[in-house]
Scaffold this motif. Structure first.
Motif, mmCIF file in Angstrom:
data_model
loop_
_atom_site.group_PDB
_atom_site.id
_atom_site.type_symbol
_atom_site.label_atom_id
_atom_site.label_comp_id
_atom_site.label_asym_id
_atom_site.label_seq_id
_atom_site.Cartn_x
_atom_site.Cartn_y
_atom_site.Cartn_z
ATOM 1 N N ASP A 115 18.759 12.623 40.611
ATOM 2 C CA ASP A 115 17.383 12.750 39.629
ATOM 3 C C ASP A 115 16.817 11.279 40.002
ATOM 4 O OD1 ASP A 115 17.644 15.450 38.996
ATOM 5 O OD2 ASP A 115 18.748 14.879 37.169
ATOM 6 N N GLY B 239 9.551 10.497 44.372
ATOM 7 C CA GLY B 239 8.318 11.187 44.186
ATOM 8 C C GLY B 239 7.078 10.354 43.442
ATOM 9 N N ASP C 276 8.580 15.010 29.203
ATOM 10 C CA ASP C 276 7.923 15.349 30.436
ATOM 11 C C ASP C 276 6.509 15.496 30.401
ATOM 12 O OD1 ASP C 276 7.650 16.409 33.070
ATOM 13 O OD2 ASP C 276 8.433 18.411 32.691
ATOM 14 N N SER D 216 8.652 16.112 35.911
ATOM 15 C CA SER D 216 8.984 17.159 36.922
ATOM 16 C C SER D 216 8.243 17.483 38.025
ATOM 17 C CB SER D 216 9.124 18.538 35.814
ATOM 18 O OG SER D 216 7.751 18.726 35.396
ATOM 19 N N LYS D 217 6.833 16.944 37.994
ATOM 20 C CA LYS D 217 6.210 17.029 39.276
ATOM 21 C C LYS D 217 6.572 15.915 40.202
ATOM 22 C CE LYS D 217 1.920 19.362 37.897
ATOM 23 N NZ LYS D 217 2.516 20.357 38.877
ATOM 24 N N GLN E 188 10.242 17.047 41.529
ATOM 25 C CA GLN E 188 9.806 18.347 42.600
ATOM 26 C C GLN E 188 9.571 17.509 43.819
ATOM 27 O OE1 GLN E 188 6.606 20.471 41.856
ATOM 28 N NE2 GLN E 188 7.108 22.225 43.341
ATOM 29 N N TYR F 49 12.569 15.555 45.533
ATOM 30 C CA TYR F 49 13.680 16.437 46.065
ATOM 31 C C TYR F 49 13.011 16.984 47.384
ATOM 32 C CZ TYR F 49 16.946 16.004 42.608
ATOM 33 O OH TYR F 49 18.068 15.698 41.730
ATOM 34 N N ALA F 50 11.683 17.233 47.429
ATOM 35 C CA ALA F 50 11.161 17.775 48.848
ATOM 36 C C ALA F 50 11.191 16.688 49.912
ATOM 37 C CB ALA F 50 9.934 18.218 48.495
ATOM 38 N N THR G 50 3.367 19.705 49.446
ATOM 39 C CA THR G 50 3.879 19.883 48.217
ATOM 40 C C THR G 50 2.671 19.513 47.237
ATOM 41 O OG1 THR G 50 6.172 19.264 48.857
ATOM 42 C CG2 THR G 50 5.997 19.012 46.674
ATOM 43 N N THR G 51 1.829 18.485 47.480
ATOM 44 C CA THR G 51 0.935 18.112 46.496
ATOM 45 C C THR G 51 -0.256 18.860 46.794
ATOM 46 O OG1 THR G 51 0.375 16.290 47.979
ATOM 47 C CG2 THR G 51 2.243 16.195 46.424
#
Length: 361
Positions: free
Chosen positions: A3, A10, A118, A207-208, A211, A214-215, A234-235
């Motif tokens: 994380d 990210g 968040d 969280s964005k 995400q 992780y991508a 992703t964005t």
């Protein structure tokens, strides 16, 4: 730890050329998961009357100054604010994503038994505290508490400062304190009820970043081109141009890094990237505006696929200039507040507000 890595990767895209340092983010994140268990909470999980505080850092992230900010400084800043407020703080949020700023609240939250909220004051990194102040920048009714802690004791630059007053006046004081401490300092500010956060923040900002991180981690084994493609998909972001850095003209002034970076691209010829800690706008040489804050604007290394901050840009480097249009981003009350723009426009000598509010097509 995954994380932490994802938040930094990210967050580095949303950093928009600023937002701290990768090493600092990994260091603070590692400390957070070592000292305790940071808990990420959605705004729906938090009572309306719970007190939320913004945990951040203030200064110029290009690394041109002799600063020192330790993990304990983030914790001390939150402690001093809670003592001054005289109430228990329930959770911490960050005013922005970034290379280290996505993780701003993780360490003090783990140490002091608070949640990480968040939500962000702005989905992307920005130069002034007012741009992450949740629409309070021009408020005369709200008395805030702002605390800064940091600096080097051995050089006499260590500062602990607690101020009360309007967000506008106290933010200017904190910027001066950051400059005096060496250019980068830990901060806790703006105690607010969760109900206000729910109505005014960029919800889901952390969280964005996770995400996206992780991508990126999943794409990394396939090489830099795959990473850049993944970031775009992703964005909903786009590459404005790819090419070589022709000139970097950025100087430090009053806890800001201000100037321009010029990139020779195949798509648009020379692009001028306007910098005030972060990328605030991109123009063609002919003066056509391609993207403007609060769009995300990021420089990405063609060789590695990793975002490159303003401080690490060097002439001759091959980069891609990346942007996410604001219509694909959760926008906070901060970036919809017209009073936060004139200070940055004056420093850069360009128009931002007309583009940010879609007055120019």
């Amino acid at each position: 730890m995954d994380d932490v890595k994802a938040a930094v990767k990210g967050g580095s895209v949303f950093a928009s050329g600023g937002g701290g340092w990768v090493d600092h983010g990994l260091e603070i994140g590692s400390a957070a998961i070592t000292i305790g268990k940071p808990k990420l909470a959605t705004v729906d999980e938090i009572p309306d009357d719970a007190i939320i505080v913004t945990a951040t850092a203030i200064g110029a992230p290009a690394g041109t100054t002799d600063w020192q900010m330790l993990g304990k400084d983030y914790i001390k800043a939150v402690q001093l604010l809670q003592e001054t407020l005289g109430k228990k703080v329930y959770g911490l949020m960050t005013p922005q994503n970034g290379m280290s700023s996505t993780i701003n609240g993780w360490l003090p939250a783990a140490a002091l038994d608070m949640v990480v909220v968040d939500a962000t004051g702005d989905i992307r990194a920005h130069p002034t505290g007012k741009m992450g102040s949740l629409g309070l920048a021009s408020s005369l009714d709200y008395e805030t508490i702002q605390v800064v802690v940091g600096g080097k004791p051995e050089t006499g630059s260590y500062i602990e400062l607690v101020v009360k007053g309007t967000p506008a006046k106290t933010s200017n004081i904190l910027r001066t304190a950051s400059d005096m401490s060496g250019g980068f300092i830990a901060c806790a500010r703006h105690p607010l009820p969760a109900k206000y956060i729910k109505e005014n923040a960029a919800i889901g900002g952390i969280s964005k970043a996770l995400q996206l991180g992780y991508a990126i981690m999943e794409a990394e084994p396939n090489g830099p081109a795959a990473v850049i493609d993944t970031i775009c998909k992703t964005t909903n972001g786009t590459i404005l141009g790819t090419g070589r850095v022709l000139k970097k003209s950025v100087t430090y002034s009053g806890a800001f890094d201000i100037g321009t970076i010029t990139v020779e691209t195949e798509e648009h010829g020379e692009l001028i990237l306007h910098v005030m800690n972060e990328y605030m706008a991109v123009d063609t040489k002919a003066g056509q505006r391609l993207t403007t804050f609060p769009d995300v604007i990021t420089t990405i290394s063609v060789e590695t696929g990793a975002p490159v901050s303003v401080g690490h840009i060097v002439e001759g480097m091959e980069i891609a200039v990346f942007s996410i249009n604001k219509k694909y981003l959760p926008l906070s009350a901060s970036v919809k507040d017209p009073t936060v723009y004139p200070e940055v426009e004056k420093a850069l000598g360009i128009n931002l507000i007309d583009y940010a509010f879609d007055k120019v097509k």
